[in-house]
Design an enzyme around this catalytic site. Structure first.
Site, PDB file in Angstrom:
ATOM      1  N   ARG A  23      -0.732  -6.888  -4.348  1.00 36.21           N
ATOM      2  CA  ARG A  23       0.481  -6.724  -4.928  1.00 36.21           C
ATOM      3  C   ARG A  23       1.255  -7.574  -5.359  1.00 36.21           C
ATOM      4  O   ARG A  23       1.908  -8.373  -6.777  1.00 36.21           O
ATOM      5  CB  ARG A  23       1.180  -5.866  -4.218  1.00 36.21           C
ATOM      6  N   ASN A  41       1.877   0.634  -3.257  1.00 32.56           N
ATOM      7  CA  ASN A  41       0.575   1.057  -2.212  1.00 32.56           C
ATOM      8  C   ASN A  41       1.958   2.242  -2.963  1.00 32.56           C
ATOM      9  O   ASN A  41       2.891   2.686  -2.449  1.00 32.56           O
ATOM     10  CB  ASN A  41       0.859   0.580  -1.168  1.00 32.56           C
TER      11      ASN A  41
END
Length: 94
Positions: A23, A41
């Protein structure tokens, strides 16, 4: 195709993409490309990427997501293109 057209890309990356800096890496690439959005997520182990900005920049981000330079190991990326919704500022990891 309008090079300046603003679009919304929603992409779902699967593989070993959680807990490996994925990320953070997506956020860095998106900011370099001038995009706004988020990387989150999901409970099923995927990472959802939402990015809005010029179509060529979103296409480049998608190409990077599918490339070999990502953290972890991406086994596939699904994509959906749509109209931008706006209201996004910066690029956040969630």
């Amino acid at each position: 195709m309008d090079e300046q057209e603003t679009v919304r890309l929603t992409a779902w990356a699967r593989g070993r993409v959680q807990g490996v800096g994925f990320r953070w890496w997506v956020r860095a690439r998106a900011l370099e490309l001038g995009l706004v959005g988020s990387a989150s997520n999901l409970r099923d182990g995927r990472v959802e990427v939402i990015a809005e900005g010029p179509r060529p920049s979103c296409e480049k981000l998608l190409e990077l997501l599918r490339g070999s330079g990502t953290p972890g190991h991406v086994t596939g990326v699904a994509e959906r293109w749509s109209e931008p919704r706006g209201g996004l500022y910066g690029f956040v990891e969630q």
